[in-house]
Enzyme design. Structure first.
Site, mmCIF file in Angstrom:
data_model
loop_
_atom_site.group_PDB
_atom_site.id
_atom_site.type_symbol
_atom_site.label_atom_id
_atom_site.label_comp_id
_atom_site.label_asym_id
_atom_site.label_seq_id
_atom_site.Cartn_x
_atom_site.Cartn_y
_atom_site.Cartn_z
ATOM 1 N N GLU A 295 0.868 -1.183 0.000
ATOM 2 C CA GLU A 295 0.000 0.000 0.000
ATOM 3 C C GLU A 295 0.898 1.224 0.000
ATOM 4 O OE1 GLU A 295 -3.106 -0.112 -0.703
ATOM 5 O OE2 GLU A 295 -2.868 -2.280 -0.797
ATOM 6 N N CYS A 329 -1.490 9.206 3.845
ATOM 7 C CA CYS A 329 -1.584 8.761 2.455
ATOM 8 C C CYS A 329 -2.908 9.227 1.859
ATOM 9 C CB CYS A 329 -1.458 7.253 2.392
ATOM 10 S SG CYS A 329 -2.600 6.445 3.499
HETATM 11 P P1 NAP Z 1 8.955 4.799 3.020
HETATM 12 O O1 NAP Z 1 10.109 5.694 3.039
HETATM 13 O O2 NAP Z 1 8.624 4.073 1.787
HETATM 14 O O3 NAP Z 1 9.184 3.751 4.210
HETATM 15 C C1 NAP Z 1 8.202 2.801 4.570
HETATM 16 C C2 NAP Z 1 8.879 1.654 5.252
HETATM 17 O O4 NAP Z 1 9.713 0.981 4.302
HETATM 18 C C3 NAP Z 1 9.805 2.057 6.383
HETATM 19 O O5 NAP Z 1 9.709 1.116 7.414
HETATM 20 C C4 NAP Z 1 11.160 2.001 5.727
HETATM 21 O O6 NAP Z 1 12.204 1.790 6.628
HETATM 22 C C5 NAP Z 1 10.992 0.799 4.848
HETATM 23 N N1 NAP Z 1 11.952 0.649 3.770
HETATM 24 C C6 NAP Z 1 12.603 1.590 3.057
HETATM 25 N N2 NAP Z 1 13.374 1.013 2.109
HETATM 26 C C7 NAP Z 1 13.196 -0.322 2.221
HETATM 27 C C8 NAP Z 1 13.706 -1.456 1.544
HETATM 28 N N3 NAP Z 1 14.553 -1.346 0.530
HETATM 29 N N4 NAP Z 1 13.307 -2.671 1.953
HETATM 30 C C9 NAP Z 1 12.446 -2.829 2.975
HETATM 31 N N5 NAP Z 1 11.928 -1.789 3.659
HETATM 32 C C10 NAP Z 1 12.300 -0.564 3.283
HETATM 33 O O7 NAP Z 1 7.633 5.548 3.468
HETATM 34 P P2 NAP Z 1 7.462 6.494 4.704
HETATM 35 O O8 NAP Z 1 8.186 7.742 4.449
HETATM 36 O O9 NAP Z 1 7.761 5.748 5.960
HETATM 37 O O10 NAP Z 1 5.885 6.711 4.710
HETATM 38 C C11 NAP Z 1 5.223 7.658 3.966
HETATM 39 C C12 NAP Z 1 4.638 7.025 2.713
HETATM 40 O O11 NAP Z 1 3.744 5.994 3.061
HETATM 41 C C13 NAP Z 1 3.814 8.001 1.904
HETATM 42 O O12 NAP Z 1 4.078 7.817 0.555
HETATM 43 C C14 NAP Z 1 2.370 7.585 2.233
HETATM 44 O O13 NAP Z 1 1.437 7.949 1.253
HETATM 45 C C15 NAP Z 1 2.522 6.129 2.356
HETATM 46 N N6 NAP Z 1 1.428 5.532 3.127
HETATM 47 C C16 NAP Z 1 0.511 4.783 2.456
HETATM 48 C C17 NAP Z 1 -0.560 4.227 3.153
HETATM 49 C C18 NAP Z 1 -1.591 3.396 2.438
HETATM 50 O O14 NAP Z 1 -2.379 2.726 3.094
HETATM 51 N N7 NAP Z 1 -1.641 3.422 1.119
HETATM 52 C C19 NAP Z 1 -0.688 4.448 4.520
HETATM 53 C C20 NAP Z 1 0.280 5.221 5.162
HETATM 54 C C21 NAP Z 1 1.337 5.748 4.443
HETATM 55 P P3 NAP Z 1 13.118 3.015 7.140
HETATM 56 O O15 NAP Z 1 12.229 3.867 7.927
HETATM 57 O O16 NAP Z 1 14.148 2.323 7.925
HETATM 58 O O17 NAP Z 1 13.630 3.706 5.907
#
Ligand code: NAP
Ligand code: MG
Length: 523
Positions: A295, A329
């Protein structure tokens, strides 16, 4: 226990009520919890593998975004060897956990939910300090976490007992059952660091899988609190292995590992796509096709036509754009307004936004800090881009430098193809565009790579029916704000590059962590 549990089906599910902060004592109770949480600032937290708590030299530092000199805590982190160990522990634990009866598995979730009810202010306090939420946002997130536990527990009980209306041959008996997949890699984001972490983990665990839970590095302490409650609830060791770490190194290692069976990810588009690609490669020794539920981001928007109640539309645009600083999001970061009411509605939106108070969530301001320096810089960069692409109507600058504060910013007359209308900014920035009529407004709404939430404001039922058909998103809201999905009421998940449309908070969701096994017996 089984006897009572079997009555806990979905028909009697009720969403957890939020705290009523107008009641005597509730604000005081939360403030006390905040002061207790402040007493724990700077504490060290361990990795947990197979129940063993491991403190490491190398640590993640969790910062309070509202007071960025303040360290919330330091979190131990895994290295390659520990990641390997966690995968083996989860694989071994799967052999016993998968045999535990569904009702028993559900009972752990009910217990964790009860513990969360008892300690809701304690959890809110950490969300306020670690993620920069205000009272309502933090409290609502705790309710959502409880809902996920309760709802998925009931879903599992129901799934186990559901009669599947299969036909049988006269001399055969047929049954379709759902069995677990294996080891899941659970990757939540920082913006709902409790609720989403709980939702992704609980759905996997209750269906009989074991997990490696990697919290977002910006908010590991609140995730730890959940894992601690699971332990207190008696969940067997090794079912949840808590493995904070460097996502780019450990993340790819675990996603690509042959023992990983599925990945439950919520986060950005780029990371989601990367995980999906990597998981598509079959590693040496891997015996399955990995399943990915991802997601991802959104560029959600609210469309308003000239028949709409403009006061209601203005309120929804403002709350959808600026609640939790636009870091949802589902945030309505775009508003698309028809020409004839554009000026009047924009004026209302600007006025309402001016009334928002800005400051630390600890004192319960409506708009708090953004999550960290990287986000702060990126949002300010987008604001500069916006100033060159559109007309600055409000804000456009940073706030107090005690934390990562950015003033709510509104940019008007934006072109539907401009970057501020196309790219997820994930901060308190609203882009407004003008459409010639409601049909063009819907086209502009659909002009995005995403498809998560949308809003349509109108009093014309024929147009509403058209909007329901034409607006391409997973969660469409008519005449209300486009944030605040409730478990069991608004199953949540997006189209296109917003994700796999897994519909969190629905009965169907838990089937994503299960595989259907049909057996036929000759009678
Ligand atoms: P993100 O930077 O993509 O990180 C999400 C998670 O992925 C974190 O735990 C991050 O760890 C981890 N991660 C990063 N690179 C990875 C890799 N190569 N392998 C495995 N895990 C990895 O997103 P964010 O900044 O935390 O969150 C904001 C985003 O989430 C926004 O785009 C928002 O729209 C989206 N979101 C979507 C929903 C939905 O239901 N559609 C809900 C909430 C948020 P680290 O923190 O250690 O980098
Ligand atoms: Mg991030």
């Amino acid at each position: 226990m089984t006897k009572t549990l079997q009555y806990l089906k979905l028909d009697t599910f009720k969403n957890e009520p939020n705290t009523d902060f107008s009641l005597d004592g509730e604000v005081k109770a939360l403030k006390e919890a905040i002061s207790v949480a402040r007493g724990n600032l700077g504490k060290e937290y361990p990795v947990i593998i197979g129940g063993e708590k491991i403190y490491t030299e190398d640590k993640i530092t969790s910062i309070n975004p509202g007071k960025n000199e303040e360290i919330v805590g330091t979190m131990s982190k895994i290295d390659r060897e520990m990641a390997e160990k966690a995968l083996h522990t989860a694989t071994e634990t799967f052999e016993t956990w998968k045999l535990v009866k569904p009702e028993k598995r559900a009972s752990y979730l009910f217990k964790i939910a009860d513990l969360m009810r008892e300690r809701r202010h304690e959890l809110s306090a950490i969300l306020i300090i670690e993620a920069g939420k205000n009272y309502e946002e933090a409290d609502g997130e705790v309710s959502e976490a409880i809902d996920f536990l309760d709802f998925y527990a009931r879903s599992m009980i129901q799934l186990n007992e559901d009669t599947h209306y299969l036909k049988s041959l006269p001399d055969e008996r047929n049954k379709l059952t759902y069995i677990p997949l294996g080891v899941g890699f659970i990757v939540p984001p920082w913006n709902f660091p409790l609720a989403i972490c709980v939702g992704l983990t609980a759905s996997a665990v209750v269906t009989g899988n074991t997990t490696l839970v990697k919290p977002a590095s910006l908010t590991p302490i609140i995730a730890y609190k959940f894992v601690e409650l699971a332990e207190e609830a008696g969940l067997p060791s090794g079912v949840i292995n808590f493995i904070p770490g460097d996502s780019s190194v450990m993340g790819d290692f675990i996603t690509g590992h042959p023992l990983t069976r599925f990945i439950s990810f919520t986060g950005s588009k780029d990371v989601g796509l990367h995980i999906n690609e990597l998981a598509g490669k079959t590693a040496k020794g891997q015996k399955w096709i990995k399943r990915v539920n991802a997601e991802m981001g959104g560029k959600d928007g609210i469309v308003v036509d000239e028949t709409a109640n403009l006061d209601a539309a203005a309120e929804s645009i403002v709350s959808s754009a600026f609640s939790f600083q636009g870091q949802k999001c589902s945030a309505g970061s775009r508003a698309i307004i028809v020409e004839s009411i554009y000026d009047e509605l924009v004026e209302k939106v600007v006025q309402l936004t001016k009334e928002l108070s800005i400051g630390n969530g600890e004192e319960d301001y409506s708009v708090g800090p953004v999550i960290d320096e990287k986000a702060y810089n990126s949002i300010l960069k987008y604001i500069e881009i916006g100033k060159s692409e559109a007309t600055l109507l409000l804000g456009g600058n940073s706030g107090s430098d005690e934390g990562f504060y950015i003033n709510p910013t509104i940019l008007g007359d934006a072109d539907s193809n401009s970057r501020i209308m196309q790219e997820e900014i994930f901060g308190p920035v609203l882009a407004i565009a003008k459409a010639k009529d409601w049909e063009e407004a819907i086209e502009m709404y659909n002009n995005t790579d995403y498809g998560l939430t949308g809003g349509f404001f109108s009093s014309d039922q024929a147009r509403i029916d058209q909007a329901i058909e034409r607006m391409y998103c997973g969660n469409l809201y008519v005449n209300r704000n486009c944030t605040g999905a409730l478990v069991g009421i608004h199953p949540f998940g997006g189209f296109n590059l917003s994700g796999t449309d897994s519909k969190a908070g629905s009965y169907e969701y838990i089937k994503l962590f299960s595989q259907g096994k049909l057996y036929t017996q000759k009678v």
